[in-house]
Design a protein around this motif. Structure first.
Motif, PDB file in Angstrom:
ATOM      1  N   THR A 190       0.845  -1.192   0.000  1.00 31.27           N
ATOM      2  CA  THR A 190       0.000   0.000   0.000  1.00 31.27           C
ATOM      3  C   THR A 190       0.884   1.248   0.000  1.00 31.27           C
ATOM      4  OG1 THR A 190      -0.187   0.211   2.421  1.00 31.27           O
ATOM      5  CG2 THR A 190      -1.753  -1.252   1.304  1.00 31.27           C
TER       6      THR A 190
ATOM      7  N   VAL B 272      -1.046  -0.514  -4.356  1.00 33.42           N
ATOM      8  CA  VAL B 272      -2.273   0.180  -3.969  1.00 33.42           C
ATOM      9  C   VAL B 272      -1.911   1.616  -3.609  1.00 33.42           C
ATOM     10  CG1 VAL B 272      -4.226   0.237  -2.383  1.00 33.42           C
ATOM     11  CG2 VAL B 272      -3.226  -1.971  -3.046  1.00 33.42           C
TER      12      VAL B 272
ATOM     13  N   ARG C  49      -3.716   6.019  -3.973  1.00 27.54           N
ATOM     14  CA  ARG C  49      -4.878   6.829  -4.348  1.00 27.54           C
ATOM     15  C   ARG C  49      -4.788   7.384  -5.766  1.00 27.54           C
ATOM     16  NH1 ARG C  49      -5.095  10.990   0.593  1.00 27.54           N
ATOM     17  NH2 ARG C  49      -2.868  10.862   0.192  1.00 27.54           N
TER      18      ARG C  49
ATOM     19  N   SER D 123      -4.270  -1.104  -7.902  1.00 28.78           N
ATOM     20  CA  SER D 123      -5.620  -0.717  -7.482  1.00 28.78           C
ATOM     21  C   SER D 123      -5.559   0.719  -6.980  1.00 28.78           C
ATOM     22  CB  SER D 123      -6.135  -1.627  -6.365  1.00 28.78           C
ATOM     23  OG  SER D 123      -6.349  -2.942  -6.828  1.00 28.78           O
TER      24      SER D 123
ATOM     25  N   LEU E 198      -7.135   3.186  -4.888  1.00 31.15           N
ATOM     26  CA  LEU E 198      -8.108   3.211  -3.804  1.00 31.15           C
ATOM     27  C   LEU E 198      -7.663   4.166  -2.708  1.00 31.15           C
ATOM     28  CD1 LEU E 198      -8.619  -0.647  -3.372  1.00 31.15           C
ATOM     29  CD2 LEU E 198     -10.298   0.933  -4.348  1.00 31.15           C
ATOM     30  N   ASP E 199      -8.630   4.740  -2.014  1.00 28.70           N
ATOM     31  CA  ASP E 199      -8.369   5.550  -0.832  1.00 28.70           C
ATOM     32  C   ASP E 199      -8.704   4.685   0.385  1.00 28.70           C
ATOM     33  OD1 ASP E 199      -8.258   7.299   1.279  1.00 28.70           O
ATOM     34  OD2 ASP E 199      -9.569   8.804   0.388  1.00 28.70           O
ATOM     35  N   LEU E 200      -7.695   4.262   1.122  1.00 34.80           N
ATOM     36  CA  LEU E 200      -7.903   3.332   2.216  1.00 34.80           C
ATOM     37  C   LEU E 200      -8.579   3.957   3.428  1.00 34.80           C
ATOM     38  CD1 LEU E 200      -4.574   1.310   2.003  1.00 34.80           C
ATOM     39  CD2 LEU E 200      -6.868   0.550   1.339  1.00 34.80           C
TER      40      LEU E 200
ATOM     41  N   ASP F 172     -11.475   5.217   2.975  1.00 32.79           N
ATOM     42  CA  ASP F 172     -12.854   4.885   2.614  1.00 32.79           C
ATOM     43  C   ASP F 172     -13.196   3.522   3.222  1.00 32.79           C
ATOM     44  OD1 ASP F 172     -15.198   4.000   1.398  1.00 32.79           O
ATOM     45  OD2 ASP F 172     -14.691   4.847  -0.553  1.00 32.79           O
TER      46      ASP F 172
ATOM     47  N   THR G 240     -15.140   1.260   2.497  1.00 32.09           N
ATOM     48  CA  THR G 240     -15.384   0.139   1.582  1.00 32.09           C
ATOM     49  C   THR G 240     -14.146  -0.271   0.784  1.00 32.09           C
ATOM     50  OG1 THR G 240     -16.058   1.560  -0.274  1.00 32.09           O
ATOM     51  CG2 THR G 240     -17.775   0.906   1.307  1.00 32.09           C
ATOM     52  N   ALA G 241     -13.054   0.475   0.920  1.00 34.04           N
ATOM     53  CA  ALA G 241     -11.886   0.263   0.062  1.00 34.04           C
ATOM     54  C   ALA G 241     -11.249  -1.106   0.268  1.00 34.04           C
ATOM     55  CB  ALA G 241     -10.856   1.356   0.300  1.00 34.04           C
TER      56      ALA G 241
ATOM     57  N   THR H   6     -13.288  -3.761  -1.383  1.00 35.47           N
ATOM     58  CA  THR H   6     -13.126  -3.649  -2.833  1.00 35.47           C
ATOM     59  C   THR H   6     -11.803  -4.269  -3.271  1.00 35.47           C
ATOM     60  OG1 THR H   6     -14.455  -1.623  -2.906  1.00 35.47           O
ATOM     61  CG2 THR H   6     -12.973  -2.035  -4.767  1.00 35.47           C
ATOM     62  N   LEU H   7     -10.743  -3.951  -2.542  1.00 32.54           N
ATOM     63  CA  LEU H   7      -9.433  -4.503  -2.857  1.00 32.54           C
ATOM     64  C   LEU H   7      -9.432  -6.020  -2.714  1.00 32.54           C
ATOM     65  CD1 LEU H   7      -6.428  -4.168  -3.517  1.00 32.54           C
ATOM     66  CD2 LEU H   7      -6.032  -3.716  -1.079  1.00 32.54           C
TER      67      LEU H   7
END
Length: 259
Positions: A14, A38, A40, A62, A64-66, A68, A70-71, A74-75
């Motif tokens: 990440t 991972v 943003r 991926s 993604l904003d961790l 969030d 739901t992130a 999703t990952l």
């Protein structure tokens, strides 16, 4: 032949699009590991992935904003479609807002707690079965701020989250050891990431001079660290040469903690 080998290993990192995260990804890829990045910023991820693919390993990303809620789910869903095991999870994504406690808003507090502490917890839980399948390992990127603070740079929230990450590292090392999963942390000092370089570039000439003096006086080795300094420790911990190391927090700070 390179000493540390990760050939045929799969690693998820990440905050992997620049700085320490990208340096770790590069070291892992050069050692033969397939990489899942991972972060943003999708554009920075694309650039990082292109750089890593030059080593002829598989690279996935991926954006993604961790922070969030739901992130992580999703990952996990994206990951499960492509890979069935995870050999190394590097929890590197984080943020630091240096503020006096009276100035810290609830938003500031929760942003740092969520990204620095809750996200690593949730990621380990999300990928636990994949880590157990591989008898893999977790590397949490902590900070010397968990135990050594710098005057004039208030960091109550940041220090709290990194101290919590150290405790999580030890607790999960004990809990997951019977499953063959190792959990360690690296606590870097000041590292020349793009964020640090931009910060120093914004200093006045006098402040730059004062900062250079501080570095020479406070760091035993007289310099800031490079992302690669952290990456080499991560590479060792990820490799089979660290197969009997778990529950440890490794300080990589050029000797800052010696004084």
């Amino acid at each position: 032949m390179k000493r540390f080998q990760l050939r045929d290993k799969k690693a998820l990192i990440t905050g992997g699009s620049d700085g320490i995260g990208l340096a770790i990804a590069t070291a892992f890829a050069e050692a033969g590991a397939d990489i899942w990045l991972v972060a943003r910023n999708a554009d920075k991820l694309t650039s990082a992935a292109e750089q890593l693919r030059a080593t002829n390993v598989e690279v996935r990303t991926s954006a993604l904003d961790l922070t969030d809620s739901t992130a992580v789910q999703t990952l996990g869903a994206e990951f499960a479609q492509a890979w069935d095991r995870l050999d190394v999870l590097v929890n590197n994504a984080g943020m630091a807002r240096f503020q006096e406690i009276a100035e810290v808003t609830d938003e500031d507090l929760m942003a740092q707690v969520t990204l620095n502490l809750l996200a690593p917890y949730q990621l380990i839980r999300q990928f636990l079965s994949h880590l157990k399948t591989a008898r893999g390992n977790v590397i949490n990127i902590s900070s010397t701020s968990a135990h050594r603070l710098i005057p004039g740079r208030p960091a109550s929230v940041y220090a709290m989250t990194k101290g919590g990450l150290n405790s999580l590292t030890k607790a999960l090392a004990l809990e997951l050891g019977p499953d063959g999963v190792r959990v360690n942390a690296i606590a870097p000092g000041a590292i020349k990431t793009p964020l640090t370089r931009n910060m120093i570039a914004g200093f006045s000439d006098q402040r730059k001079a004062d900062y250079d003096k501080f570095v020479k006086q406070s760091f035993a080795l007289g310099r800031l660290g490079e992302p690669e300094d952290v990456a080499q420790m991560a590479l060792h911990l990820a490799s089979s040469e660290a197969k009997w190391i778990t529950g440890s927090v490794f300080i990589v700070d050029g000797g800052l903690s010696t004084n």
